[in-house]
Design an enzyme around this catalytic site. Structure first.
Site, PDB file in Angstrom:
ATOM      1  N   LEU A 292      -8.618  -2.558  -7.222  1.00  0.00           N
ATOM      2  CA  LEU A 292      -9.577  -3.085  -5.670  1.00  0.00           C
ATOM      3  C   LEU A 292     -11.005  -2.332  -6.190  1.00  0.00           C
ATOM      4  CD1 LEU A 292      -7.289  -2.632  -2.791  1.00  0.00           C
ATOM      5  CD2 LEU A 292      -8.357  -4.830  -3.754  1.00  0.00           C
TER       6      LEU A 292
ATOM      7  N   SER B 217      10.081  -3.397  -1.401  1.00  0.00           N
ATOM      8  CA  SER B 217      11.499  -2.485  -0.526  1.00  0.00           C
ATOM      9  C   SER B 217      10.777  -1.441   0.016  1.00  0.00           C
ATOM     10  CB  SER B 217      12.194  -2.177  -2.126  1.00  0.00           C
ATOM     11  OG  SER B 217      11.514  -1.381  -2.807  1.00  0.00           O
ATOM     12  N   ASN B 218       9.189  -1.678  -0.882  1.00  0.00           N
ATOM     13  CA  ASN B 218       8.480  -0.256   0.290  1.00  0.00           C
ATOM     14  C   ASN B 218       8.625  -1.095   1.332  1.00  0.00           C
ATOM     15  OD1 ASN B 218       8.630   2.297  -1.926  1.00  0.00           O
ATOM     16  ND2 ASN B 218       8.353   1.040  -3.030  1.00  0.00           N
TER      17      ASN B 218
ATOM     18  N   HIS C 192       2.438   5.734  -5.773  1.00  0.00           N
ATOM     19  CA  HIS C 192       2.369   5.439  -7.324  1.00  0.00           C
ATOM     20  C   HIS C 192       3.539   5.875  -7.979  1.00  0.00           C
ATOM     21  CE1 HIS C 192       1.164   4.433 -11.279  1.00  0.00           C
ATOM     22  NE2 HIS C 192       1.399   5.764 -11.919  1.00  0.00           N
TER      23      HIS C 192
HETATM   24  C1  GRF Z   1       6.441  -0.089  -6.416  1.00  0.00           C
HETATM   25  O1  GRF Z   1       7.328   1.069  -7.472  1.00  0.00           O
HETATM   26  C2  GRF Z   1       4.973   0.935  -6.332  1.00  0.00           C
HETATM   27  O2  GRF Z   1       5.293   2.470  -6.820  1.00  0.00           O
HETATM   28  C3  GRF Z   1       4.890   0.318  -7.641  1.00  0.00           C
HETATM   29  O3  GRF Z   1       5.443  -1.138  -7.492  1.00  0.00           O
HETATM   30  C4  GRF Z   1       6.984  -1.028  -6.625  1.00  0.00           C
HETATM   31  C5  GRF Z   1       6.636  -1.844  -5.821  1.00  0.00           C
HETATM   32  O4  GRF Z   1       8.227  -2.261  -5.622  1.00  0.00           O
HETATM   33  N1  GRF Z   1       3.676   0.105  -7.622  1.00  0.00           N
HETATM   34  P1  GRF Z   1       8.629  -2.675  -4.045  1.00  0.00           P
HETATM   35  O5  GRF Z   1       7.777  -4.125  -4.361  1.00  0.00           O
HETATM   36  O6  GRF Z   1       7.798  -1.945  -2.766  1.00  0.00           O
HETATM   37  O7  GRF Z   1      10.313  -2.754  -4.045  1.00  0.00           O
END
Ligand code: GRF
Length: 206
Positions: free
Chosen positions: A103, A19-20, A119
């Site tokens: 990493l 989603s990000n 994060h």
């Molecule tokens: C996010 O909450 C990010 O901060 C964490 O994993 C999640 C990933 O969400 N590291 P998405 O896959 O981007 O929906």
């Protein structure tokens, strides 16, 4: 912004829903972010983010760790091989957006000061996995009254490194874990784009 060399070349690393990643794709398509996603990397074949990338014709790389470990190779050898593959796309920035693999310097040294991580916790709080769940549990124990998110430069120590952007996220007594997660992810979608824009601004010293 706008001329070719000011458009940042991004490689986005995911492990799940993406989603990000989608927030970055949308911001670029809406003209809100002068960048181009050159590659999406996942260490998990079933990551839905790979589908999101393919839907908009972004090259993808599925690069699992297991074959390296099963053939007696180290995580550092995996990291070095991953860096080699990614370097071919000449990224200006590597964005870890839900990338669930620490990493090592074998990767990071290839891209000094060019790897940033999202994060779902405030700086110094709840490093590592399940950060939202841990914040929710701490709230229920009365230890915190809000949580937050951050984007930071990646260093070998997990979820540490200089903070680029951070935001508080409120927790309400009526919250379930799901409603808190939803609020955190919505906040992340905005903060990540803001952070990429911030580090892409040539006027900002790093
Ligand atoms: C996010 O909450 C990010 O901060 C964490 O994993 C999640 C990933 O969400 N590291 P998405 O896959 O981007 O929906």
């Amino acid at each position: 912004m706008g001329d070719e060399d000011s458009v940042k070349r991004l490689a986005v690393f995911i492990s799940g829903n993406g989603s990000n990643l989608q927030a970055i794709i949308d911001a670029i398509q809406d003209g809100q972010l002068a960048a181009r996603i050159e590659l999406v990397v996942s260490n998990r074949r079933e990551a839905y983010g790979l589908i999101r990338a393919k839907e908009v014709n972004i090259p993808t790389l599925y690069f699992p760790l297991r074959p390296y470990l099963e053939s007696g190779q180290s995580r550092e050898q995996y990291d070095a091989a991953l860096a080699e593959r990614v370097a071919a796309y000449q990224p200006d920035l590597i964005v870890l957006a839900g990338w669930m693999h620490v990493l090592s310097a074998a990767f990071l040294d290839r891209f000094p000061q060019r790897v940033l991580n999202l994060h779902p916790a405030l700086p110094g709080c709840f490093p590592g996995a399940h950060a939202i769940e841990r914040a929710y549990a701490a709230f229920q124990r009365g230890e915190i009254d809000h949580t937050g998110i951050m984007v930071h430069w990646v260093v070998p120590e997990i979820d540490a490194g200089p903070v680029i952007a951070t935001a508080e996220v409120p927790i309400y007594s009526a919250d379930s874990l799901a409603t808190l997660e939803s609020r955190v992810h919505t906040a992340e979608h905005h903060l990540l784009v803001e952070a990429i824009r911030k580090v892409s601004d040539p006027r900002l010293t790093r």
